[in-house]
Scaffold this motif. Structure first.
Motif, PDB file in Angstrom:
ATOM      1  N   ARG A  58       3.222  -8.808   3.341  1.00 54.09           N
ATOM      2  CA  ARG A  58       3.316  -7.985   4.554  1.00 54.09           C
ATOM      3  C   ARG A  58       2.004  -7.311   4.913  1.00 54.09           C
ATOM      4  NH1 ARG A  58       7.767  -3.777   4.653  1.00 54.09           N
ATOM      5  NH2 ARG A  58       6.950  -3.189   2.630  1.00 54.09           N
ATOM      6  N   LEU A  59       1.265  -6.888   3.888  1.00 50.67           N
ATOM      7  CA  LEU A  59       0.025  -6.158   4.154  1.00 50.67           C
ATOM      8  C   LEU A  59      -1.141  -6.857   3.460  1.00 50.67           C
ATOM      9  CD1 LEU A  59      -1.230  -3.717   5.557  1.00 50.67           C
ATOM     10  CD2 LEU A  59      -0.795  -2.385   3.484  1.00 50.67           C
ATOM     11  N   TYR A  60      -2.115  -7.245   4.263  1.00 54.03           N
ATOM     12  CA  TYR A  60      -3.229  -8.088   3.842  1.00 54.03           C
ATOM     13  C   TYR A  60      -4.510  -7.276   4.043  1.00 54.03           C
ATOM     14  CZ  TYR A  60      -5.629 -12.764   3.909  1.00 54.03           C
ATOM     15  OH  TYR A  60      -6.401 -13.873   3.662  1.00 54.03           O
ATOM     16  N   ALA A  61      -5.264  -7.070   2.985  1.00 56.92           N
ATOM     17  CA  ALA A  61      -6.511  -6.296   3.076  1.00 56.92           C
ATOM     18  C   ALA A  61      -7.708  -7.188   2.781  1.00 56.92           C
ATOM     19  CB  ALA A  61      -6.490  -5.128   2.103  1.00 56.92           C
ATOM     20  N   ILE A  62      -8.772  -6.989   3.525  1.00 56.51           N
ATOM     21  CA  ILE A  62     -10.007  -7.764   3.376  1.00 56.51           C
ATOM     22  C   ILE A  62     -11.134  -6.819   2.987  1.00 56.51           C
ATOM     23  CG2 ILE A  62     -11.691  -9.234   4.550  1.00 56.51           C
ATOM     24  CD1 ILE A  62      -9.489 -10.253   6.342  1.00 56.51           C
ATOM     25  N   THR A  63     -11.966  -7.269   2.080  1.00 59.43           N
ATOM     26  CA  THR A  63     -13.090  -6.435   1.666  1.00 59.43           C
ATOM     27  C   THR A  63     -14.029  -6.180   2.836  1.00 59.43           C
ATOM     28  OG1 THR A  63     -14.401  -8.355   0.979  1.00 59.43           O
ATOM     29  CG2 THR A  63     -13.014  -7.310  -0.701  1.00 59.43           C
ATOM     30  N   GLY A  64     -14.625  -4.992   2.833  1.00 62.51           N
ATOM     31  CA  GLY A  64     -15.593  -4.614   3.861  1.00 62.51           C
ATOM     32  C   GLY A  64     -16.446  -3.499   3.299  1.00 62.51           C
ATOM     33  N   GLU A  65     -17.395  -3.870   2.466  1.00 63.54           N
ATOM     34  CA  GLU A  65     -18.142  -2.863   1.706  1.00 63.54           C
ATOM     35  C   GLU A  65     -18.967  -1.925   2.582  1.00 63.54           C
ATOM     36  OE1 GLU A  65     -19.620  -4.530  -2.274  1.00 63.54           O
ATOM     37  OE2 GLU A  65     -19.060  -6.325  -1.140  1.00 63.54           O
ATOM     38  N   GLN A  66     -19.293  -2.367   3.805  1.00 62.87           N
ATOM     39  CA  GLN A  66     -20.066  -1.506   4.705  1.00 62.87           C
ATOM     40  C   GLN A  66     -19.264  -0.286   5.164  1.00 62.87           C
ATOM     41  OE1 GLN A  66     -18.656  -4.432   5.422  1.00 62.87           O
ATOM     42  NE2 GLN A  66     -18.493  -4.827   7.627  1.00 62.87           N
ATOM     43  N   PHE A  67     -17.947  -0.326   4.978  1.00 65.21           N
ATOM     44  CA  PHE A  67     -17.094   0.767   5.447  1.00 65.21           C
ATOM     45  C   PHE A  67     -16.821   1.827   4.373  1.00 65.21           C
ATOM     46  CE2 PHE A  67     -15.806  -2.880   8.149  1.00 65.21           C
ATOM     47  CZ  PHE A  67     -16.246  -2.370   9.371  1.00 65.21           C
ATOM     48  N   HIS A  68     -17.302   1.595   3.154  1.00 62.71           N
ATOM     49  CA  HIS A  68     -17.065   2.604   2.104  1.00 62.71           C
ATOM     50  C   HIS A  68     -18.305   2.823   1.244  1.00 62.71           C
ATOM     51  CE1 HIS A  68     -16.414  -0.678  -0.857  1.00 62.71           C
ATOM     52  NE2 HIS A  68     -15.669  -1.245   0.063  1.00 62.71           N
ATOM     53  N   PRO A  69     -19.397   3.259   1.872  1.00 63.00           N
ATOM     54  CA  PRO A  69     -20.612   3.523   1.087  1.00 63.00           C
ATOM     55  C   PRO A  69     -20.339   4.568   0.010  1.00 63.00           C
ATOM     56  CG  PRO A  69     -20.760   4.511   3.270  1.00 63.00           C
ATOM     57  CD  PRO A  69     -19.570   3.611   3.289  1.00 63.00           C
ATOM     58  N   GLY A  70     -20.857   4.310  -1.184  1.00 61.07           N
ATOM     59  CA  GLY A  70     -20.664   5.247  -2.283  1.00 61.07           C
ATOM     60  C   GLY A  70     -19.436   4.967  -3.126  1.00 61.07           C
ATOM     61  N   LYS A  71     -18.587   4.046  -2.666  1.00 57.37           N
ATOM     62  CA  LYS A  71     -17.409   3.649  -3.444  1.00 57.37           C
ATOM     63  C   LYS A  71     -17.545   2.178  -3.820  1.00 57.37           C
ATOM     64  CE  LYS A  71     -14.029   6.656  -1.112  1.00 57.37           C
ATOM     65  NZ  LYS A  71     -12.778   6.615  -0.298  1.00 57.37           N
ATOM     66  N   SER A  72     -17.142   1.831  -5.036  1.00 54.43           N
ATOM     67  CA  SER A  72     -17.244   0.430  -5.452  1.00 54.43           C
ATOM     68  C   SER A  72     -16.148  -0.403  -4.800  1.00 54.43           C
ATOM     69  CB  SER A  72     -17.134   0.315  -6.975  1.00 54.43           C
ATOM     70  OG  SER A  72     -15.787   0.464  -7.392  1.00 54.43           O
ATOM     71  N   MET A  73     -16.435  -1.674  -4.603  1.00 54.35           N
ATOM     72  CA  MET A  73     -15.460  -2.592  -4.020  1.00 54.35           C
ATOM     73  C   MET A  73     -14.183  -2.641  -4.852  1.00 54.35           C
ATOM     74  SD  MET A  73     -15.742  -6.715  -3.534  1.00 54.35           S
ATOM     75  CE  MET A  73     -15.541  -6.924  -5.318  1.00 54.35           C
ATOM     76  N   LEU A  74     -14.325  -2.704  -6.173  1.00 55.09           N
ATOM     77  CA  LEU A  74     -13.141  -2.787  -7.038  1.00 55.09           C
ATOM     78  C   LEU A  74     -12.295  -1.532  -6.948  1.00 55.09           C
ATOM     79  CD1 LEU A  74     -14.273  -4.552 -10.334  1.00 55.09           C
ATOM     80  CD2 LEU A  74     -12.893  -5.473  -8.480  1.00 55.09           C
ATOM     81  N   GLU A  75     -12.936  -0.380  -6.920  1.00 55.96           N
ATOM     82  CA  GLU A  75     -12.204   0.887  -6.802  1.00 55.96           C
ATOM     83  C   GLU A  75     -11.399   0.914  -5.511  1.00 55.96           C
ATOM     84  OE1 GLU A  75     -13.302   5.563  -5.786  1.00 55.96           O
ATOM     85  OE2 GLU A  75     -14.876   4.213  -6.492  1.00 55.96           O
ATOM     86  N   VAL A  76     -12.023   0.518  -4.427  1.00 50.04           N
ATOM     87  CA  VAL A  76     -11.375   0.540  -3.112  1.00 50.04           C
ATOM     88  C   VAL A  76     -10.212  -0.448  -3.062  1.00 50.04           C
ATOM     89  CG1 VAL A  76     -11.745  -0.089  -0.684  1.00 50.04           C
ATOM     90  CG2 VAL A  76     -13.359   1.419  -1.852  1.00 50.04           C
ATOM     91  N   MET A  77     -10.428  -1.674  -3.554  1.00 53.10           N
ATOM     92  CA  MET A  77      -9.374  -2.675  -3.471  1.00 53.10           C
ATOM     93  C   MET A  77      -8.224  -2.351  -4.419  1.00 53.10           C
ATOM     94  SD  MET A  77     -10.833  -4.024  -1.024  1.00 53.10           S
ATOM     95  CE  MET A  77      -9.583  -5.196  -0.499  1.00 53.10           C
ATOM     96  N   GLU A  78      -8.513  -1.701  -5.528  1.00 52.89           N
ATOM     97  CA  GLU A  78      -7.423  -1.281  -6.409  1.00 52.89           C
ATOM     98  C   GLU A  78      -6.567  -0.222  -5.717  1.00 52.89           C
ATOM     99  OE1 GLU A  78      -6.604  -0.287 -11.058  1.00 52.89           O
ATOM    100  OE2 GLU A  78      -8.465   0.495 -10.218  1.00 52.89           O
ATOM    101  N   GLN A  79      -7.198   0.685  -5.002  1.00 53.13           N
ATOM    102  CA  GLN A  79      -6.434   1.691  -4.261  1.00 53.13           C
ATOM    103  C   GLN A  79      -5.546   1.030  -3.204  1.00 53.13           C
ATOM    104  OE1 GLN A  79      -6.240   5.213  -4.702  1.00 53.13           O
ATOM    105  NE2 GLN A  79      -7.080   4.455  -6.640  1.00 53.13           N
ATOM    106  N   ALA A  80      -6.062  -0.019  -2.562  1.00 55.67           N
ATOM    107  CA  ALA A  80      -5.256  -0.748  -1.571  1.00 55.67           C
ATOM    108  C   ALA A  80      -4.039  -1.390  -2.233  1.00 55.67           C
ATOM    109  CB  ALA A  80      -6.112  -1.808  -0.872  1.00 55.67           C
ATOM    110  N   ILE A  81      -4.254  -1.972  -3.393  1.00 61.71           N
ATOM    111  CA  ILE A  81      -3.144  -2.593  -4.123  1.00 61.71           C
ATOM    112  C   ILE A  81      -2.113  -1.541  -4.522  1.00 61.71           C
ATOM    113  CG2 ILE A  81      -2.514  -3.775  -6.270  1.00 61.71           C
ATOM    114  CD1 ILE A  81      -5.258  -5.233  -6.069  1.00 61.71           C
ATOM    115  N   LEU A  82      -2.576  -0.420  -5.017  1.00 60.42           N
ATOM    116  CA  LEU A  82      -1.667   0.656  -5.418  1.00 60.42           C
ATOM    117  C   LEU A  82      -0.890   1.205  -4.214  1.00 60.42           C
ATOM    118  CD1 LEU A  82      -3.955   2.530  -7.967  1.00 60.42           C
ATOM    119  CD2 LEU A  82      -1.908   1.193  -8.505  1.00 60.42           C
ATOM    120  N   GLY A  83      -1.457   1.060  -3.039  1.00 57.39           N
ATOM    121  CA  GLY A  83      -0.775   1.494  -1.821  1.00 57.39           C
ATOM    122  C   GLY A  83       0.225   0.491  -1.293  1.00 57.39           C
ATOM    123  N   GLY A  84       0.249  -0.712  -1.888  1.00 54.49           N
ATOM    124  CA  GLY A  84       1.242  -1.704  -1.483  1.00 54.49           C
ATOM    125  C   GLY A  84       0.687  -2.975  -0.871  1.00 54.49           C
TER     126      GLY A  84
END
Length: 216
Positions: A5-31
């Motif tokens: 239902r919910l599909y997330a794509i990496t976009g590292e330019q949108f989260h300076p200062g946060k690692s890609m893995l940290e951000v994508m793990e938060q997305a997964i934890l959100g569903g």
């Protein structure tokens, strides 16, 4: 493929200062139930490293992992599939390489959607629905009318993508989308888990209204 239902794509330019893995793990934890690595830098060594790391993360959570464009890297890291654009390798050739792994195709017109279904795509991207700046080579918005057309015509899963935000996603859902993809709205959020849950809540509300015969 597993439904999603919910599909997330990496976009590292949108989260300076946060690692890609940290951000994508938060997305997964959100569903989020599909993660796609999209990296247009052309640095294959870095893309391989990111793909391997995301494969490990998504495997840990049982989430589907897709690599954009790079079939060889998708196979190398044992990703669940690959996502292709209209100008990439033909689907029939990709299928020979990918076997029974997932192949998704971006579409911008109903003729492309019909062709993708005929050629054996597992799902299609439908968009960009709204104006978006997540890619440099983005085409003109297809608007919600294309979402409606696909919902009426296509039988394989489709995911609406492109400029989708919490403030406009209801329009996309009303047009017939039951699967949503977001980039900057998710990965650039101050509270990624909450943003993902809000998207899913809107999908749940629409589904409940439909089940009770209530117009959106």
């Amino acid at each position: 493929m597993k439904d999603f239902r919910l599909y997330a794509i990496t976009g590292e330019q949108f989260h300076p200062g946060k690692s890609m893995l940290e951000v994508m793990e938060q997305a997964i934890l959100g569903g989020t139930d599909i993660i796609q690595l999209r990296d247009k830098s052309g640095d294959l060594a870095k893309i391989r490293k990111k793909a391997a790391a995301l494969r490990e993360l998504t495997a840990q959570y049982g989430v589907t992992f897709i690599v954009n464009d790079y079939i060889d890297i998708a196979l190398e890291v044992d990703a669940d599939g690959v996502h292709l654009g209209q100008g990439d390798v033909p689907l029939t050739e990709a299928r020979r390489k990918m076997g029974n792994k997932i192949i998704g195709i971006s579409t911008h017109a109903i003729e492309e959607a019909i062709q993708a279904e005929r050629d054996g795509a597992d799902y299609i991207g439908v968009g960009p629905v709204f104006p978006t700046k997540t890619k440099l080579d983005v085409v003109a918005p297809v608007t919600v009318s294309y979402v409606q057309e696909v919902a009426r015509t296509i039988n394989i899963p489709f995911v609406a993508i492109g400029g989708i935000k919490l403030h406009n996603v209801d329009q996309v859902i009303k047009a017939g989308a039951t699967r949503i993809c977001a980039v900057s709205e998710i990965v650039g959020s101050e509270d990624i888990q909450r943003t993902c849950r809000e998207f899913l809540s809107k999908l749940d509300t629409a589904k409940a209204r439909e089940a009770h015969g209530i117009d959106h």
